[in-house]
Design a protein around this motif. Structure first.
Motif, PDB file in Angstrom:
ATOM      1  N   GLY A  85       0.828  -1.202   0.000  1.00 18.67           N
ATOM      2  CA  GLY A  85       0.000   0.000   0.000  1.00 18.67           C
ATOM      3  C   GLY A  85       0.859   1.248   0.000  1.00 18.67           C
ATOM      4  O   GLY A  85       2.006   1.239  -0.457  1.00 18.67           O
ATOM      5  N   GLU A  86       0.305   2.329   0.541  1.00 15.65           N
ATOM      6  CA  GLU A  86       1.027   3.606   0.644  1.00 15.65           C
ATOM      7  C   GLU A  86       1.838   3.607   1.934  1.00 15.65           C
ATOM      8  O   GLU A  86       1.293   3.404   3.017  1.00 15.65           O
ATOM      9  N   ASN A  87       3.139   3.836   1.823  1.00 14.01           N
ATOM     10  CA  ASN A  87       4.052   3.701   2.960  1.00 14.01           C
ATOM     11  C   ASN A  87       4.757   5.015   3.273  1.00 14.01           C
ATOM     12  O   ASN A  87       4.982   5.839   2.387  1.00 14.01           O
ATOM     13  N   LEU A  88       5.141   5.152   4.537  1.00 11.45           N
ATOM     14  CA  LEU A  88       5.852   6.338   5.004  1.00 11.45           C
ATOM     15  C   LEU A  88       6.925   5.921   5.998  1.00 11.45           C
ATOM     16  O   LEU A  88       6.637   5.187   6.953  1.00 11.45           O
ATOM     17  N   VAL A  89       8.155   6.365   5.770  1.00 13.61           N
ATOM     18  CA  VAL A  89       9.239   6.167   6.739  1.00 13.61           C
ATOM     19  C   VAL A  89       9.699   7.527   7.237  1.00 13.61           C
ATOM     20  O   VAL A  89       9.928   8.446   6.442  1.00 13.61           O
ATOM     21  N   ILE A  90       9.811   7.653   8.550  1.00 14.03           N
ATOM     22  CA  ILE A  90      10.229   8.899   9.190  1.00 14.03           C
ATOM     23  C   ILE A  90      11.522   8.666   9.968  1.00 14.03           C
ATOM     24  O   ILE A  90      11.632   7.692  10.723  1.00 14.03           O
ATOM     25  N   LEU A  91      12.503   9.545   9.788  1.00 13.72           N
ATOM     26  CA  LEU A  91      13.712   9.550  10.601  1.00 13.72           C
ATOM     27  C   LEU A  91      13.675  10.772  11.511  1.00 13.72           C
ATOM     28  O   LEU A  91      13.345  11.876  11.071  1.00 13.72           O
ATOM     29  N   SER A  92      14.004  10.575  12.776  1.00 11.55           N
ATOM     30  CA  SER A  92      14.015  11.692  13.732  1.00 11.55           C
ATOM     31  C   SER A  92      15.128  11.481  14.746  1.00 11.55           C
ATOM     32  O   SER A  92      15.668  10.381  14.879  1.00 11.55           O
ATOM     33  N   GLU A  93      15.470  12.546  15.456  1.00 16.85           N
ATOM     34  CA  GLU A  93      16.545  12.466  16.436  1.00 16.85           C
ATOM     35  C   GLU A  93      16.263  13.406  17.592  1.00 16.85           C
ATOM     36  O   GLU A  93      15.558  14.404  17.452  1.00 16.85           O
ATOM     37  N   SER A  94      16.822  13.080  18.735  1.00 21.39           N
ATOM     38  CA  SER A  94      16.578  13.889  19.936  1.00 21.39           C
ATOM     39  C   SER A  94      17.424  15.147  19.966  1.00 21.39           C
ATOM     40  O   SER A  94      17.050  16.145  20.578  1.00 21.39           O
ATOM     41  N   GLY A  95      18.592  15.108  19.314  1.00 24.87           N
ATOM     42  CA  GLY A  95      19.572  16.154  19.522  1.00 24.87           C
ATOM     43  C   GLY A  95      20.286  15.918  20.854  1.00 24.87           C
ATOM     44  O   GLY A  95      19.967  14.984  21.597  1.00 24.87           O
ATOM     45  N   TYR A  96      21.256  16.766  21.159  1.00 22.58           N
ATOM     46  CA  TYR A  96      21.957  16.633  22.443  1.00 22.58           C
ATOM     47  C   TYR A  96      21.013  17.004  23.571  1.00 22.58           C
ATOM     48  O   TYR A  96      20.423  18.079  23.582  1.00 22.58           O
ATOM     49  N   HIS A  97      20.859  16.111  24.516  1.00 22.12           N
ATOM     50  CA  HIS A  97      20.002  16.391  25.666  1.00 22.12           C
ATOM     51  C   HIS A  97      20.404  15.446  26.794  1.00 22.12           C
ATOM     52  O   HIS A  97      21.341  14.658  26.664  1.00 22.12           O
TER      53      HIS A  97
END
Length: 227
Positions: free
Chosen positions: A72-84
């Motif tokens: 079907g219709e797919n979505l991949v997301i990349l994310s990051e916290s950053g320095y914390h």
């Protein structure tokens, strides 16, 4: 009057085509004219404003791609916290920092069903943190030509206070089946001295199509020197 209208209409047509976001953002196209090249599914890069509001992910948005295959219709997301500093980790050092990386795959045709989530981190680092997704990823392919996309993600994670290799990881998903290639990036010292660059394929590759392993090794060689 008609002679004036024709060039004007032609300019409008050029403007409409050039402003089509799908045409500008298409990446990883299938190359039907050259069968020797890898089979890439058409994947469109999308920004955070285009992600459905009902989809929840951790961290700060880094990149997302969308494509359609037999699932079907797919979505991949990349994310990051950053320095914390995340209090869920134990901290030995008062001035240490943490860094977290996230990747998600959702099927939009199935009520935004989450297919998989990938998570990695550097915790309690008192010196320099190296943690990032390699910018050309995710790469979307269909190397085994079964109509179901493969998702390739490559990133590095490490904590060090000198110039030395850090952990380098290449992750492949086909559906919710995960394959991993782990090792270190390669650092050059002087003219002919190197350190790092080794890798190990997990056992899942033993039962995978051989083209998966071949392409994984190719991607590793192309990116192992990137620091």
């Amino acid at each position: 009057m008609r002679k004036l209208l024709l060039p004007f209409c032609f300019l409008i047509l050029i403007f409409i085509v050039s402003c089509n976001p799908k045409e500008q953002n298409q990446t990883n196209k299938i190359d039907t004219e050259n069968p020797d090249k890898k089979d890439f599914i058409i994947a469109v890069e999308v920004d955070s404003a285009q992600i459905p509001k009902s989809i929840v992910y951790n961290g700060n948005f880094k990149k997302a791609v969308q494509w359609k295959d037999e699932v079907g219709e797919n979505l991949v997301i990349l994310s990051e916290s950053g320095y914390h500093r995340n209090e869920k980790f134990k901290h030995e050092f008062d001035d240490s920092a943490d860094f977290e990386l996230f990747a998600y795959h959702f099927c939009l045709d199935k009520n935004n069903l989450q297919i998989w989530k990938m998570y990695d981190f550097v915790a309690d680092c008192p010196v320099d943190i190296e943690a990032e997704f390699y910018p050309q990823f995710p790469i979307i392919t269909d190397l085994d030509k079964n109509g179901i996309a493969e998702v390739w993600i490559m990133y590095k994670v490490g904590c060090h206070g000198d110039v030395s290799p850090v952990n380098l990881k290449l992750i492949l998903y086909e559906g919710n089946k995960k394959y991993a290639m782990r090792g270190e990036n390669k650092i050059q010292f002087g003219a002919n001295e190197y350190i790092g660059g080794e890798y190990k394929l997990d056992k899942a590759f033993d039962s995978a199509p051989s083209v998966f392993k071949d392409y994984a090794i190719q991607l590793w060689k192309e990116n192992v020197y990137k620091n």
